[in-house]
Design a protein around this motif. Structure first.
Motif, PDB file in Angstrom:
ATOM      1  N   SER A   3       5.834  61.811  99.886  1.00 43.95           N
ATOM      2  CA  SER A   3       5.566  60.440  99.877  1.00 43.95           C
ATOM      3  C   SER A   3       5.008  60.071  98.598  1.00 43.95           C
ATOM      4  N   LEU A   4       5.136  58.496  98.388  1.00 39.05           N
ATOM      5  CA  LEU A   4       4.478  58.003  97.147  1.00 39.05           C
ATOM      6  C   LEU A   4       3.554  56.978  97.554  1.00 39.05           C
ATOM      7  N   TYR A   5       2.316  56.858  97.353  1.00 38.88           N
ATOM      8  CA  TYR A   5       1.521  55.919  97.653  1.00 38.88           C
ATOM      9  C   TYR A   5       1.276  54.973  96.312  1.00 38.88           C
ATOM     10  N   ILE A   6       1.490  53.761  96.477  1.00 40.70           N
ATOM     11  CA  ILE A   6       1.087  52.546  95.409  1.00 40.70           C
ATOM     12  C   ILE A   6      -0.260  52.189  95.670  1.00 40.70           C
ATOM     13  N   LYS A   7      -1.314  52.457  95.007  1.00 39.35           N
ATOM     14  CA  LYS A   7      -2.490  51.997  95.329  1.00 39.35           C
ATOM     15  C   LYS A   7      -2.662  50.560  95.059  1.00 39.35           C
ATOM     16  N   ASP A   8      -2.198  50.183  94.031  1.00 42.31           N
ATOM     17  CA  ASP A   8      -2.131  48.705  93.383  1.00 42.31           C
ATOM     18  C   ASP A   8      -1.205  47.775  94.283  1.00 42.31           C
ATOM     19  N   ALA A  12       2.610  47.348  94.266  1.00 47.37           N
ATOM     20  CA  ALA A  12       3.461  47.563  95.727  1.00 47.37           C
ATOM     21  C   ALA A  12       4.362  46.331  96.179  1.00 47.37           C
ATOM     22  N   THR A  16       8.347  45.767  96.509  1.00 45.91           N
ATOM     23  CA  THR A  16       9.126  45.228  97.825  1.00 45.91           C
ATOM     24  C   THR A  16       9.641  43.931  97.528  1.00 45.91           C
ATOM     25  N   LYS A  26      13.126  50.262  99.127  1.00 46.98           N
ATOM     26  CA  LYS A  26      11.987  50.374  98.078  1.00 46.98           C
ATOM     27  C   LYS A  26      12.085  51.680  97.547  1.00 46.98           C
ATOM     28  N   THR A  27      12.511  52.754  98.115  1.00 43.26           N
ATOM     29  CA  THR A  27      12.619  54.141  97.643  1.00 43.26           C
ATOM     30  C   THR A  27      13.890  54.096  96.647  1.00 43.26           C
TER      31      THR A  27
END
Length: 86
Positions: A3-8, A12, A16, A26-27
């Motif tokens: 998984s890839l988590y975008i903190k900003d 994000a 989207t 998104k992937t």
């Protein structure tokens, strides 16, 4: 599955929005952008000039440089470009 988590949050939201506008997931969008970036970096770091690329092409395919013995017809080529005869 990774998984890839975008903190900003802004990034994000941008991903989207672009994915929605592009009609992809998104992937798929992130993958497409990563592939494009990698190709750009490969081009920059390859150090290969256009001349070197052409030299390699001609070495690998020597038939491209063979003369046909045919004479180019200037009037014919000019007519393709709607140019007046000189």
């Amino acid at each position: 599955m990774a998984s890839l988590y975008i903190k900003d949050a802004e990034t994000a939201a941008l991903v989207t929005r672009l994915a929605k506008r592009s009609g992809v997931t998104k992937t798929a969008l992130v993958h497409e952008l990563a592939v494009a970036r990698e190709a750009e970096l490969d081009r920059k770091t390859s150090g290969s000039s256009v001349r070197a690329s052409l030299d390699k092409l001609w070495r690998d395919h020597p038939g491209l440089l063979q003369k046909t013995g045919l004479v180019a017809d200037k009037a014919f080529y000019d007519s393709l470009n709607d140019e007046d005869e000189d």
